[in-house]
Design a protein around this motif. Structure first.
Motif, PDB file in Angstrom:
ATOM      1  N   GLN A  10      99.288  41.329  62.458  1.00 63.86           N
ATOM      2  CA  GLN A  10      98.701  41.225  63.801  1.00 63.86           C
ATOM      3  C   GLN A  10      98.365  39.782  64.139  1.00 63.86           C
ATOM      4  O   GLN A  10      98.641  39.294  65.236  1.00 63.86           O
ATOM      5  N   LYS A  11      97.801  39.078  63.175  1.00 66.91           N
ATOM      6  CA  LYS A  11      97.452  37.677  63.393  1.00 66.91           C
ATOM      7  C   LYS A  11      98.704  36.808  63.518  1.00 66.91           C
ATOM      8  O   LYS A  11      98.729  35.842  64.284  1.00 66.91           O
TER       9      LYS A  11
ATOM     10  N   ARG B 182     101.636  37.884  64.744  1.00 64.84           N
ATOM     11  CA  ARG B 182     102.166  38.150  66.097  1.00 64.84           C
ATOM     12  C   ARG B 182     101.431  37.308  67.133  1.00 64.84           C
ATOM     13  O   ARG B 182     102.041  36.715  68.024  1.00 64.84           O
ATOM     14  N   LYS B 183     100.130  37.270  67.005  1.00 63.01           N
ATOM     15  CA  LYS B 183      99.323  36.475  67.939  1.00 63.01           C
ATOM     16  C   LYS B 183      99.687  35.000  67.851  1.00 63.01           C
ATOM     17  O   LYS B 183      99.820  34.305  68.872  1.00 63.01           O
ATOM     18  N   ALA B 184      99.881  34.516  66.630  1.00 65.53           N
ATOM     19  CA  ALA B 184     100.191  33.099  66.416  1.00 65.53           C
ATOM     20  C   ALA B 184     101.540  32.713  67.008  1.00 65.53           C
ATOM     21  O   ALA B 184     101.700  31.604  67.535  1.00 65.53           O
TER      22      ALA B 184
ATOM     23  N   GLY C 187     102.942  34.341  69.463  1.00 67.83           N
ATOM     24  CA  GLY C 187     102.927  34.652  70.882  1.00 67.83           C
ATOM     25  C   GLY C 187     103.757  35.855  71.281  1.00 67.83           C
ATOM     26  O   GLY C 187     104.231  35.946  72.426  1.00 67.83           O
TER      27      GLY C 187
ATOM     28  N   PRO D  66     103.843  39.922  72.023  1.00 66.52           N
ATOM     29  CA  PRO D  66     102.800  40.880  72.416  1.00 66.52           C
ATOM     30  C   PRO D  66     102.711  42.147  71.580  1.00 66.52           C
ATOM     31  O   PRO D  66     101.682  42.821  71.585  1.00 66.52           O
TER      32      PRO D  66
ATOM     33  N   ASP E 243      94.101  32.522  60.087  1.00 68.68           N
ATOM     34  CA  ASP E 243      94.354  32.063  61.456  1.00 68.68           C
ATOM     35  C   ASP E 243      94.621  30.557  61.477  1.00 68.68           C
ATOM     36  O   ASP E 243      95.542  30.079  62.149  1.00 68.68           O
TER      37      ASP E 243
ATOM     38  N   LYS F 206      98.153  28.630  62.420  1.00 66.79           N
ATOM     39  CA  LYS F 206      98.126  27.611  63.476  1.00 66.79           C
ATOM     40  C   LYS F 206      98.798  26.325  62.989  1.00 66.79           C
ATOM     41  O   LYS F 206      99.591  25.708  63.702  1.00 66.79           O
TER      42      LYS F 206
END
Length: 302
Positions: A237-238, A240-242, A244, A246, A294, A298
């Motif tokens: 999940q993290k 996917r967020k990183a 971008g 959805p 996270d 990044k």
């Protein structure tokens, strides 16, 4: 520091270490199955990881020896591959033991690869070097045999450290690249139940930890992992967020088995719960730069 030897140092982890140590040692020698040559001031010396052929002379007067040799476990566990996974680790470690004992001035410190997979599947207990519980399966027994081959030969003038390393996340190699690709194309959902833990470490923290172990002369077993194991579903999940994206389609155990067959690997690599923590590093004062997933993502996607 004067001289660094890295056995099997041309792969992803070897290059991470070369980049980190290139300005800290006067001389770096890579022992490799490739041809003998010198590139950018780094000496490459051929070996077959089983017998002497002249490479052993390079160990004379070395400050540090790091052994990364071993067939990748990212393959199908056929009878032939299982044999090579085991022998590539045992034989390279045994021949290095013999080489160290032959030296007039042997390496001061030898760090040998091992794996955090040596601990049992765990959804509950965090495994450290003191209270961690060893399991019983093919991968675990390989790790046990590997460490036994390393430690059973006494090297009175050479310190020894076994590196129980987790998945190393890096920009240019290792597991992060295919995981990032999956997330970018919509398959970044949980894998299997998703409750299994992933023990991981950022490539820079990996190199910094090796540097720290050398500086502090830490011996015995050291877990080279981040302090925060992450459950698979949370990890994906993290990620996917990183990147971008959805959403992420989850991949069931059934489809993982089918997919692993076609890409010639094993589901164990993603389904085993590796819940490992770096107790000895933390107790000795090591500070992680990317201990949070996270922050690690990044940096890796920058």
């Amino acid at each position: 520091m004067k001289k660094l030897i890295i056995a099997a140092g041309t792969g992803f982890l070897g290059q991470v270490l070369v980049h980190h140590f290139k300005n800290k040692f006067e001389e770096i020698v890579i022992i490799t199955r490739g041809k003998s040559q010198t590139i950018d001031g780094i000496k490459y010396v051929n070996w077959n990881a089983r017998t002497f052929s002249g490479w052993e002379k390079e160990l004379e007067n070395a400050t540090v020896l790091i052994n990364l040799a071993g067939k990748s476990v990212d393959c199908r566990y056929t009878k032939e591959n299982k044999k090579e996974i085991l022998l590539s680790r045992i034989e390279s470690t045994k021949i290095l033991n013999k080489a160290v004992l032959k030296c007039h001035n042997p390496p001061k410190h030898w760090l040998n690869s091992s794996t955090s997979t040596i601990y049992r599947f765990s959804l509950d207990k965090q495994m450290d070097e003191i209270d961690g519980e060893i399991g019983n399966d093919f991968s675990i027994n390989v790790a046990l045999s590997w460490e036994k081959a390393f430690f059973k030969t006494e090297t009175p003038n050479t310190l020894k450290t076994a590196l129980r390393t987790s998945i190393v996340l890096g920009k240019n190699g290792g597991a992060f690249i295919p995981l990032k690709t999956l997330a970018k194309i919509g398959f970044g959902g949980k894998q299997g139940k998703g409750n299994q833990f992933i023990s991981w470490i950022h490539e820079q923290d990996f190199a910094n930890a090796i540097d720290f172990i050398i500086e502090k002369e830490m011996t015995g077993i050291v877990n080279v992992v981040s302090p925060e194991p992450v459950r698979n579903a949370n990890f994906m999940q993290k990620l996917r967020k990183a990147v971008g994206f959805p959403f992420g389609i989850p991949i069931s155990k059934f489809f993982l088995k089918i997919g692993s067959f076609f890409i010639r690997t094993e589901t164990e690599l993603v389904l085993k719960s590796r819940n490992v923590i770096p107790k000895r590093l933390l107790e000795n004062g090591f500070q992680f730069k990317y201990g949070n997933i996270d922050y690690a993502f990044k940096n890796l996607l920058r």
